[in-house]
Scaffold this active site. Structure first.
Site, PDB file in Angstrom:
ATOM      1  N   HIS A 195       1.135  -1.372   0.111  1.00  0.00           N
ATOM      2  CA  HIS A 195       0.004   0.361   0.165  1.00  0.00           C
ATOM      3  C   HIS A 195       0.726   1.016  -0.154  1.00  0.00           C
ATOM      4  O   HIS A 195       0.461   2.173  -0.381  1.00  0.00           O
ATOM      5  CB  HIS A 195      -1.060   0.229   1.081  1.00  0.00           C
ATOM      6  N   LYS A 220     -15.464  -7.976   5.717  1.00  0.00           N
ATOM      7  CA  LYS A 220     -14.213  -8.992   5.143  1.00  0.00           C
ATOM      8  C   LYS A 220     -13.431  -8.925   7.179  1.00  0.00           C
ATOM      9  O   LYS A 220     -11.970  -9.683   6.852  1.00  0.00           O
ATOM     10  CB  LYS A 220     -13.123  -7.688   5.462  1.00  0.00           C
ATOM     11  N   ARG A 236      -2.074  -5.698  -7.783  1.00  0.00           N
ATOM     12  CA  ARG A 236      -1.201  -7.784  -7.970  1.00  0.00           C
ATOM     13  C   ARG A 236      -1.033  -8.168  -9.648  1.00  0.00           C
ATOM     14  O   ARG A 236      -0.963  -8.008  -9.885  1.00  0.00           O
ATOM     15  CB  ARG A 236      -1.549  -7.875  -6.843  1.00  0.00           C
ATOM     16  N   SER A 279      -2.664  -8.249   2.452  1.00  0.00           N
ATOM     17  CA  SER A 279      -3.166  -7.561   4.099  1.00  0.00           C
ATOM     18  C   SER A 279      -3.419  -9.003   4.564  1.00  0.00           C
ATOM     19  O   SER A 279      -3.286  -9.985   5.991  1.00  0.00           O
ATOM     20  CB  SER A 279      -3.984  -6.476   4.643  1.00  0.00           C
TER      21      SER A 279
HETATM   22  P1  ADP Z   1      -5.753  -6.451   0.490  1.00  0.00           P
HETATM   23  O1  ADP Z   1      -6.741  -6.470  -0.853  1.00  0.00           O
HETATM   24  O2  ADP Z   1      -4.833  -6.785   0.635  1.00  0.00           O
HETATM   25  O3  ADP Z   1      -7.336  -6.223   1.494  1.00  0.00           O
HETATM   26  P2  ADP Z   1      -6.836  -3.814   0.255  1.00  0.00           P
HETATM   27  O4  ADP Z   1      -8.152  -4.221   0.481  1.00  0.00           O
HETATM   28  O5  ADP Z   1      -6.779  -2.909   1.508  1.00  0.00           O
HETATM   29  O6  ADP Z   1      -5.940  -4.667   0.620  1.00  0.00           O
HETATM   30  O7  ADP Z   1      -6.503  -3.017  -0.968  1.00  0.00           O
HETATM   31  C1  ADP Z   1      -6.850  -1.542  -1.259  1.00  0.00           C
HETATM   32  C2  ADP Z   1      -6.087  -1.347  -2.904  1.00  0.00           C
HETATM   33  O8  ADP Z   1      -4.393  -1.235  -2.843  1.00  0.00           O
HETATM   34  C3  ADP Z   1      -6.645  -2.366  -3.875  1.00  0.00           C
HETATM   35  O9  ADP Z   1      -6.310  -1.891  -4.596  1.00  0.00           O
HETATM   36  C4  ADP Z   1      -5.458  -3.401  -4.088  1.00  0.00           C
HETATM   37  O10 ADP Z   1      -5.460  -4.021  -4.997  1.00  0.00           O
HETATM   38  C5  ADP Z   1      -4.095  -2.154  -3.406  1.00  0.00           C
HETATM   39  N1  ADP Z   1      -2.946  -2.973  -2.922  1.00  0.00           N
HETATM   40  C6  ADP Z   1      -3.122  -3.716  -2.173  1.00  0.00           C
HETATM   41  N2  ADP Z   1      -1.782  -4.694  -1.896  1.00  0.00           N
HETATM   42  C7  ADP Z   1      -1.458  -4.068  -2.142  1.00  0.00           C
HETATM   43  C8  ADP Z   1       0.676  -4.430  -3.535  1.00  0.00           C
HETATM   44  N3  ADP Z   1       0.750  -5.119  -2.461  1.00  0.00           N
HETATM   45  N4  ADP Z   1       0.159  -4.261  -4.650  1.00  0.00           N
HETATM   46  C9  ADP Z   1      -0.774  -3.406  -5.258  1.00  0.00           C
HETATM   47  N5  ADP Z   1      -1.409  -3.181  -4.613  1.00  0.00           N
HETATM   48  C10 ADP Z   1      -1.892  -4.200  -3.325  1.00  0.00           C
END
Ligand code: ADP
Length: 173
Positions: free
Chosen positions: A20, A44, A99, A137
């Site tokens: 993030h 979630k 990702r 996460s």
């Molecule tokens: P997660 O999918 O890890 O539970 P979030 O819902 O907080 O995380 O994700 C918020 C945004 O950040 C989404 O667009 C998700 O694809 C992106 N994101 C999370 N981790 C990464 C990463 N390692 N690389 C690129 N984008 C990421």
């Protein structure tokens, strides 16, 4: 737009990972103001409360001050539709991290739907640096719970919070 380009980066951030943070720093190069939207997302089953996720994010942002390219970055909780929240903040861009292919299908659908809801708001995808691309996460929480080393995935501050939450007093290295 008088205040320049505004971006909206939504997510659960439970908790913020180095993936993030990398996306935030890259997005900060593209917009003048970046609003990080923290979704309540109770379905979630978050490990950290909304207030905790916001507080952790803010302290990570404090630590990245010099790396934000002069961009004004704010953290705002939200519980309405992403597109509505983006509109409320005057954002012309929604920023998402991408990702592996696994994210693609879902994101593809989301962009299509959001475009029908508001054709003026563009979604852009940013890939994290290769060393952070696999971080999620959900997996970081699992590793912490199972006594693994999470130091390559989150900052030392976030690792401490995670270990405290899962009842571990020491950081493994
Ligand atoms: P997660 O999918 O890890 O539970 P979030 O819902 O907080 O995380 O994700 C918020 C945004 O950040 C989404 O667009 C998700 O694809 C992106 N994101 C999370 N981790 C990464 C990463 N390692 N690389 C690129 N984008 C990421």
């Amino acid at each position: 737009m008088s205040e320049g380009r505004v971006g909206f980066y939504p997510g659960t951030f439970d908790p913020i990972t180095l993936g993030h943070s990398d996306i935030i720093q890259r997005a900060a190069k593209l917009v003048d103001r970046l609003v990080i939207g923290v979704a309540i997302n109770l379905n979630k089953g978050p490990m950290f409360s909304l207030d905790e996720r916001v507080e952790i994010l803010r302290s990570e942002l404090d630590a990245m001050k010099g790396q934000l390219n002069g961009c004004v970055v704010e953290v705002r909780p939200f519980d309405n539709l992403t597109i509505h929240c983006a509109q409320e903040h005057g954002a012309g861009l929604i920023i998402r991290g991408l990702r592996a292919v696994a994210d693609f299908e879902y994101e593809y659908q989301l962009v299509g739907m959001n475009r029908l809801l508001d054709a003026e708001i563009e979604t852009i995808f940013i890939m994290a640096n290769h060393e952070y691309q696999f971080i999620a996460s959900r997996l970081v929480k699992e590793i912490a719970q199972l006594d693994g080393d999470i130091s390559a995935f989150v900052s030392g501050r976030v690792a401490k919070r995670l270990y405290e939450r899962v009842g571990r007093s020491e950081i493994k290295s």
